[in-house]
Design a protein around this motif. Sequence first.
Motif, mmCIF file in Angstrom:
data_model
loop_
_atom_site.group_PDB
_atom_site.id
_atom_site.type_symbol
_atom_site.label_atom_id
_atom_site.label_comp_id
_atom_site.label_asym_id
_atom_site.label_seq_id
_atom_site.Cartn_x
_atom_site.Cartn_y
_atom_site.Cartn_z
ATOM 1 N N THR A 248 0.844 -1.200 0.000
ATOM 2 C CA THR A 248 0.000 0.000 0.000
ATOM 3 C C THR A 248 0.876 1.246 0.000
ATOM 4 O OG1 THR A 248 -1.638 -1.213 1.308
ATOM 5 C CG2 THR A 248 -1.885 1.182 1.183
ATOM 6 N N LYS A 265 -15.445 8.132 -1.204
ATOM 7 C CA LYS A 265 -14.450 7.397 -1.978
ATOM 8 C C LYS A 265 -13.379 8.380 -2.430
ATOM 9 C CE LYS A 265 -16.670 7.755 -6.522
ATOM 10 N NZ LYS A 265 -17.204 7.005 -7.684
ATOM 11 N N TYR A 266 -12.247 7.846 -2.826
ATOM 12 C CA TYR A 266 -11.130 8.695 -3.214
ATOM 13 C C TYR A 266 -11.404 9.304 -4.595
ATOM 14 C CZ TYR A 266 -8.610 6.678 0.729
ATOM 15 O OH TYR A 266 -8.240 6.309 2.003
ATOM 16 N N TRP A 271 -5.937 5.815 -6.339
ATOM 17 C CA TRP A 271 -6.151 5.474 -4.937
ATOM 18 C C TRP A 271 -7.437 4.669 -4.771
ATOM 19 C CZ3 TRP A 271 -2.090 6.297 -1.844
ATOM 20 C CH2 TRP A 271 -1.154 7.258 -2.230
ATOM 21 N N GLU A 272 -8.404 5.002 -5.512
ATOM 22 C CA GLU A 272 -9.677 4.311 -5.381
ATOM 23 C C GLU A 272 -9.598 2.864 -5.891
ATOM 24 O OE1 GLU A 272 -13.491 3.533 -4.282
ATOM 25 O OE2 GLU A 272 -12.250 5.280 -3.750
ATOM 26 N N ASP A 276 -9.775 -3.254 -1.038
ATOM 27 C CA ASP A 276 -10.436 -2.837 0.204
ATOM 28 C C ASP A 276 -9.480 -2.937 1.395
ATOM 29 O OD1 ASP A 276 -12.743 -2.358 -1.179
ATOM 30 O OD2 ASP A 276 -13.696 -4.279 -0.680
ATOM 31 N N LYS A 279 -7.168 0.125 1.192
ATOM 32 C CA LYS A 279 -7.845 1.385 1.534
ATOM 33 C C LYS A 279 -8.137 1.466 3.033
ATOM 34 C CE LYS A 279 -10.968 0.969 -1.823
ATOM 35 N NZ LYS A 279 -12.112 1.287 -2.737
ATOM 36 N N ARG A 283 -6.640 4.497 5.868
ATOM 37 C CA ARG A 283 -7.388 5.246 6.870
ATOM 38 C C ARG A 283 -6.596 5.465 8.156
ATOM 39 N NH1 ARG A 283 -13.277 2.137 6.487
ATOM 40 N NH2 ARG A 283 -13.630 2.513 4.249
#
Length: 305
Positions: A248, A265-266, A271-272, A276, A279, A283
């Motif tokens: 990541t 969402k990004y 990035w999006e 999962d 992402k 956070r």
Amino acid sequence: MSEHSSAEPRTNKKPSNSHLLLAAIAVVALIIVAVFVLANKESKPAENTKFRQDVVVPEETPKTVVNTARTEAKSQQEERIVESPEVETSEPVIEEPVVTEQPVARPVEPVETVLPTLDDSDTSVRDSVANYLSKQAMELLVTEDMVRRSVVFIDNLAQGKIAKKHYPVSKPADNFMVIEDDIIVTDPNSFERYTPYVNMLNSMSTAQLVRLYEQYKPLINEAYEEIGYNGSEFDYTLQEALGELLETPIPESSLPLIQESVTYKYAYAEWEQLSDAQKLFLRMGPENMKKAKKRLQAFQRALAN
């Protein structure tokens, strides 16, 4: 009467020279005989070889005068030489100290821990983890069906997914927050929600993490078999999950967001399009990600060795 008729010799007649010579020779002969006889008396008579062959005369053993004091001392010295043949009598004998060998202590073999069954393993796992974590950190753990829960969660992470019903830790108490201005970005305070989890991870050394994993590996493999896999393949699955998180990227600045209904969402596709699992890692925020990555990298290397 004539001169030639007289028969009586004249007494005053002198001896002739021949008579004197015979007398001298006789005297000399007597002297020689006397000297020869006296000389033979001191020498041994000649042995009769024939008599020696016929008669055996025992030879006399010469008697030697023995000094008993010297003989006893010599006998004692010989006894010492016989007892210690390797020691020269001319040098002093140095006795070496006798070294008694101490019994070699055998290494204490580690006592093999008897694991509980998978259904009854929560108490054992919780107590083992409690040896390394503080009371506050222990409150973050979900202590129900701990082995099965962790196995399912890690298997999903390896696929880039989040098994929300199988979180091994409790969810953050605070909600996700954003700052809305010209653009929407994540509120830095939202990153702090994950700081206790990162601190919990860093409170355990890499060796402790590996020790716990190895200790309960039989139960972990059993739980992995329950969901349809070969139990021995879980090592590879764990490495895949760690690799998923470590790949990541860490953002260098705040990432813009787009609101969709009640979720965000990004805004940028790069990035999006992350999984999962990645992402969720985002956070935590850049600082928490750096700390977590450092520990996860060390754990990954330790498992590979």
